[in-house]
Write a protein that holds these residues in place. Structure first.
Motif, PDB file in Angstrom:
ATOM      1  N   PRO A  87       0.812  -1.228   0.000  1.00 34.19           N
ATOM      2  CA  PRO A  87       0.000   0.000   0.000  1.00 34.19           C
ATOM      3  C   PRO A  87       0.845   1.279   0.000  1.00 34.19           C
ATOM      4  CG  PRO A  87      -0.950  -1.607   1.485  1.00 34.19           C
ATOM      5  CD  PRO A  87       0.355  -2.193   1.011  1.00 34.19           C
ATOM      6  N   GLU A  88       1.994   1.228   0.636  1.00 37.73           N
ATOM      7  CA  GLU A  88       2.853   2.412   0.671  1.00 37.73           C
ATOM      8  C   GLU A  88       3.510   2.723  -0.674  1.00 37.73           C
ATOM      9  OE1 GLU A  88       2.947  -0.213   2.739  1.00 37.73           O
ATOM     10  OE2 GLU A  88       5.021  -0.754   3.279  1.00 37.73           O
ATOM     11  N   ASP A  89       3.350   1.851  -1.650  1.00 38.61           N
ATOM     12  CA  ASP A  89       3.829   2.138  -3.007  1.00 38.61           C
ATOM     13  C   ASP A  89       2.828   2.997  -3.784  1.00 38.61           C
ATOM     14  OD1 ASP A  89       5.057  -1.207  -3.125  1.00 38.61           O
ATOM     15  OD2 ASP A  89       6.250   0.611  -2.865  1.00 38.61           O
ATOM     16  N   SER A  90       1.653   3.201  -3.216  1.00 40.92           N
ATOM     17  CA  SER A  90       0.638   4.009  -3.885  1.00 40.92           C
ATOM     18  C   SER A  90       1.136   5.441  -4.050  1.00 40.92           C
ATOM     19  CB  SER A  90      -0.666   4.012  -3.074  1.00 40.92           C
ATOM     20  OG  SER A  90      -1.198   2.716  -2.962  1.00 40.92           O
ATOM     21  N   ALA A  91       1.032   5.944  -5.274  1.00 37.20           N
ATOM     22  CA  ALA A  91       1.526   7.285  -5.585  1.00 37.20           C
ATOM     23  C   ALA A  91       1.260   7.572  -7.055  1.00 37.20           C
ATOM     24  CB  ALA A  91       3.020   7.399  -5.302  1.00 37.20           C
ATOM     25  N   VAL A  92       1.519   8.808  -7.439  1.00 41.55           N
ATOM     26  CA  VAL A  92       1.583   9.132  -8.858  1.00 41.55           C
ATOM     27  C   VAL A  92       3.032   8.914  -9.288  1.00 41.55           C
ATOM     28  CG1 VAL A  92       1.303  10.883 -10.630  1.00 41.55           C
ATOM     29  CG2 VAL A  92      -0.281  10.800  -8.684  1.00 41.55           C
ATOM     30  N   TYR A  93       3.211   8.100 -10.296  1.00 38.02           N
ATOM     31  CA  TYR A  93       4.537   7.775 -10.787  1.00 38.02           C
ATOM     32  C   TYR A  93       4.830   8.602 -12.046  1.00 38.02           C
ATOM     33  CZ  TYR A  93       5.087   3.912  -7.545  1.00 38.02           C
ATOM     34  OH  TYR A  93       5.236   3.162  -6.394  1.00 38.02           O
ATOM     35  N   TYR A  94       6.006   9.209 -12.045  1.00 31.80           N
ATOM     36  CA  TYR A  94       6.418  10.059 -13.150  1.00 31.80           C
ATOM     37  C   TYR A  94       7.670   9.497 -13.819  1.00 31.80           C
ATOM     38  CZ  TYR A  94       3.419  13.618 -11.011  1.00 31.80           C
ATOM     39  OH  TYR A  94       2.350  14.296 -10.480  1.00 31.80           O
ATOM     40  N   CYS A  95       7.676   9.561 -15.115  1.00 37.05           N
ATOM     41  CA  CYS A  95       8.853   9.183 -15.892  1.00 37.05           C
ATOM     42  C   CYS A  95       9.683  10.433 -16.158  1.00 37.05           C
ATOM     43  CB  CYS A  95       8.413   8.551 -17.211  1.00 37.05           C
ATOM     44  SG  CYS A  95       9.768   8.079 -18.311  1.00 37.05           S
ATOM     45  N   ALA A  96      10.988  10.295 -16.014  1.00 38.74           N
ATOM     46  CA  ALA A  96      11.905  11.398 -16.275  1.00 38.74           C
ATOM     47  C   ALA A  96      12.928  10.981 -17.319  1.00 38.74           C
ATOM     48  CB  ALA A  96      12.623  11.807 -14.993  1.00 38.74           C
ATOM     49  N   VAL A  97      13.185  11.878 -18.235  1.00 43.34           N
ATOM     50  CA  VAL A  97      14.147  11.615 -19.312  1.00 43.34           C
ATOM     51  C   VAL A  97      15.169  12.743 -19.322  1.00 43.34           C
ATOM     52  CG1 VAL A  97      14.449  11.402 -21.795  1.00 43.34           C
ATOM     53  CG2 VAL A  97      12.452  10.378 -20.688  1.00 43.34           C
ATOM     54  N   ASP A  98      16.436  12.390 -19.207  1.00 44.56           N
ATOM     55  CA  ASP A  98      17.517  13.371 -19.223  1.00 44.56           C
ATOM     56  C   ASP A  98      18.186  13.357 -20.589  1.00 44.56           C
ATOM     57  OD1 ASP A  98      18.641  12.813 -15.783  1.00 44.56           O
ATOM     58  OD2 ASP A  98      16.961  13.955 -16.612  1.00 44.56           O
ATOM     59  N   ASP A  99      17.981  14.436 -21.337  1.00 43.74           N
ATOM     60  CA  ASP A  99      18.517  14.549 -22.679  1.00 43.74           C
ATOM     61  C   ASP A  99      19.773  15.423 -22.649  1.00 43.74           C
ATOM     62  OD1 ASP A  99      17.560  16.041 -25.814  1.00 43.74           O
ATOM     63  OD2 ASP A  99      18.537  14.112 -25.458  1.00 43.74           O
ATOM     64  N   ASN A 100      20.852  14.903 -23.196  1.00 41.41           N
ATOM     65  CA  ASN A 100      22.118  15.628 -23.236  1.00 41.41           C
ATOM     66  C   ASN A 100      22.176  16.465 -24.506  1.00 41.41           C
ATOM     67  OD1 ASN A 100      24.761  16.536 -23.361  1.00 41.41           O
ATOM     68  ND2 ASN A 100      25.634  14.627 -22.609  1.00 41.41           N
ATOM     69  N   PHE A 101      21.912  17.738 -24.346  1.00 33.10           N
ATOM     70  CA  PHE A 101      21.872  18.644 -25.493  1.00 33.10           C
ATOM     71  C   PHE A 101      23.176  19.420 -25.538  1.00 33.10           C
ATOM     72  CE2 PHE A 101      19.772  20.869 -28.829  1.00 33.10           C
ATOM     73  CZ  PHE A 101      20.139  22.202 -28.718  1.00 33.10           C
ATOM     74  N   GLY A 102      24.143  18.909 -26.252  1.00 38.25           N
ATOM     75  CA  GLY A 102      25.414  19.600 -26.394  1.00 38.25           C
ATOM     76  C   GLY A 102      26.136  19.833 -25.079  1.00 38.25           C
ATOM     77  N   GLY A 103      26.030  18.873 -24.159  1.00 36.27           N
ATOM     78  CA  GLY A 103      26.691  18.999 -22.868  1.00 36.27           C
ATOM     79  C   GLY A 103      25.790  19.526 -21.772  1.00 36.27           C
ATOM     80  N   THR A 104      24.649  20.023 -22.122  1.00 35.64           N
ATOM     81  CA  THR A 104      23.667  20.505 -21.141  1.00 35.64           C
ATOM     82  C   THR A 104      22.566  19.470 -20.992  1.00 35.64           C
ATOM     83  OG1 THR A 104      24.079  22.813 -21.712  1.00 35.64           O
ATOM     84  CG2 THR A 104      22.016  22.314 -20.570  1.00 35.64           C
ATOM     85  N   ILE A 105      22.353  19.054 -19.731  1.00 36.62           N
ATOM     86  CA  ILE A 105      21.314  18.054 -19.469  1.00 36.62           C
ATOM     87  C   ILE A 105      19.973  18.748 -19.278  1.00 36.62           C
ATOM     88  CG2 ILE A 105      20.542  16.170 -17.992  1.00 36.62           C
ATOM     89  CD1 ILE A 105      23.080  15.565 -19.543  1.00 36.62           C
ATOM     90  N   ARG A 106      19.014  18.335 -20.059  1.00 33.67           N
ATOM     91  CA  ARG A 106      17.658  18.843 -19.912  1.00 33.67           C
ATOM     92  C   ARG A 106      16.769  17.691 -19.472  1.00 33.67           C
ATOM     93  NH1 ARG A 106      16.864  22.537 -25.422  1.00 33.67           N
ATOM     94  NH2 ARG A 106      18.437  24.111 -24.923  1.00 33.67           N
ATOM     95  N   ARG A 107      16.034  17.893 -18.391  1.00 35.33           N
ATOM     96  CA  ARG A 107      15.136  16.855 -17.882  1.00 35.33           C
ATOM     97  C   ARG A 107      13.713  17.131 -18.345  1.00 35.33           C
ATOM     98  NH1 ARG A 107      15.571  14.312 -12.028  1.00 35.33           N
ATOM     99  NH2 ARG A 107      17.212  13.287 -13.220  1.00 35.33           N
ATOM    100  N   TYR A 108      13.103  16.098 -18.851  1.00 33.44           N
ATOM    101  CA  TYR A 108      11.712  16.170 -19.282  1.00 33.44           C
ATOM    102  C   TYR A 108      10.887  15.192 -18.458  1.00 33.44           C
ATOM    103  CZ  TYR A 108      13.720  18.598 -23.270  1.00 33.44           C
ATOM    104  OH  TYR A 108      14.404  19.488 -24.055  1.00 33.44           O
ATOM    105  N   TRP A 109       9.690  15.620 -18.102  1.00 34.61           N
ATOM    106  CA  TRP A 109       8.801  14.802 -17.264  1.00 34.61           C
ATOM    107  C   TRP A 109       7.552  14.398 -18.037  1.00 34.61           C
ATOM    108  CZ3 TRP A 109      10.316  13.246 -12.493  1.00 34.61           C
ATOM    109  CH2 TRP A 109      11.313  13.964 -11.843  1.00 34.61           C
ATOM    110  N   GLY A 110       7.055  13.224 -17.707  1.00 32.89           N
ATOM    111  CA  GLY A 110       5.758  12.825 -18.199  1.00 32.89           C
ATOM    112  C   GLY A 110       4.671  13.417 -17.340  1.00 32.89           C
ATOM    113  N   GLN A 111       3.433  13.104 -17.692  1.00 34.52           N
ATOM    114  CA  GLN A 111       2.291  13.691 -16.994  1.00 34.52           C
ATOM    115  C   GLN A 111       1.939  12.941 -15.718  1.00 34.52           C
ATOM    116  OE1 GLN A 111       2.104  11.685 -19.566  1.00 34.52           O
ATOM    117  NE2 GLN A 111       0.506  10.184 -19.055  1.00 34.52           N
ATOM    118  N   GLY A 112       2.509  11.773 -15.543  1.00 33.49           N
ATOM    119  CA  GLY A 112       2.256  10.976 -14.344  1.00 33.49           C
ATOM    120  C   GLY A 112       1.168   9.946 -14.554  1.00 33.49           C
ATOM    121  N   THR A 113       1.309   8.835 -13.849  1.00 34.22           N
ATOM    122  CA  THR A 113       0.301   7.782 -13.896  1.00 34.22           C
ATOM    123  C   THR A 113       0.064   7.285 -12.472  1.00 34.22           C
ATOM    124  OG1 THR A 113      -0.316   5.666 -14.940  1.00 34.22           O
ATOM    125  CG2 THR A 113       2.003   5.931 -14.350  1.00 34.22           C
TER     126      THR A 113
END
Length: 119
Positions: A87-113
């Protein structure tokens, strides 16, 4: 811009299993890490599991031995197999993607499930 879409949440009984999936698309340069985070009301978002492009994984202590993260680099997808859910695993789970754009990391998030573990 990178789009991140999750799927696979739902309601499951304690001890059950769920598999979350996430796909990244759009103007992807080079994805470094992909991962799953979760959040419950009133609490900060917390790391559940991450996986680097070389396959190195990192898990929240309570997820070790129960959850398995995997990815397909060619398809820019990541999955989280969750077993022996509590039960303690209950939550909104989000996916995160770290894209390396020319040496700069940009994190993108999903909408959650939503994941709900309840009898």
């Amino acid at each position: 811009q990178v789009q991140v879409v999750e799927s696979g949440g739902g309601l499951v009984q304690p001890g059950g299993s769920l598999r979350l999936s996430c796909a990244a698309s759009g103007s992807i340069f080079s994805i470094n890490a992909m991962g799953w985070y979760r959040q419950t009301p009133g609490k900060q978002r917390e790391l559940v599991a991450t996986i680097r492009s070389d396959g190195f994984t990192n898990y929240k202590d309570s997820a070790k031995g129960r959850f398995t993260i995997s990815r397909d680099n060619a398809k820019n997808t990541v999955s989280l197999q969750m077993n022996s859910l509590k039960p303690e695993d209950s939550a909104v789970y989000y996916c995160a993607v770290d894209d390396n754009f020319g040496g700069t990391i940009r994190r993108y998030w999903g909408q959650g499930t939503q994941v709900t573990v309840s009898s």
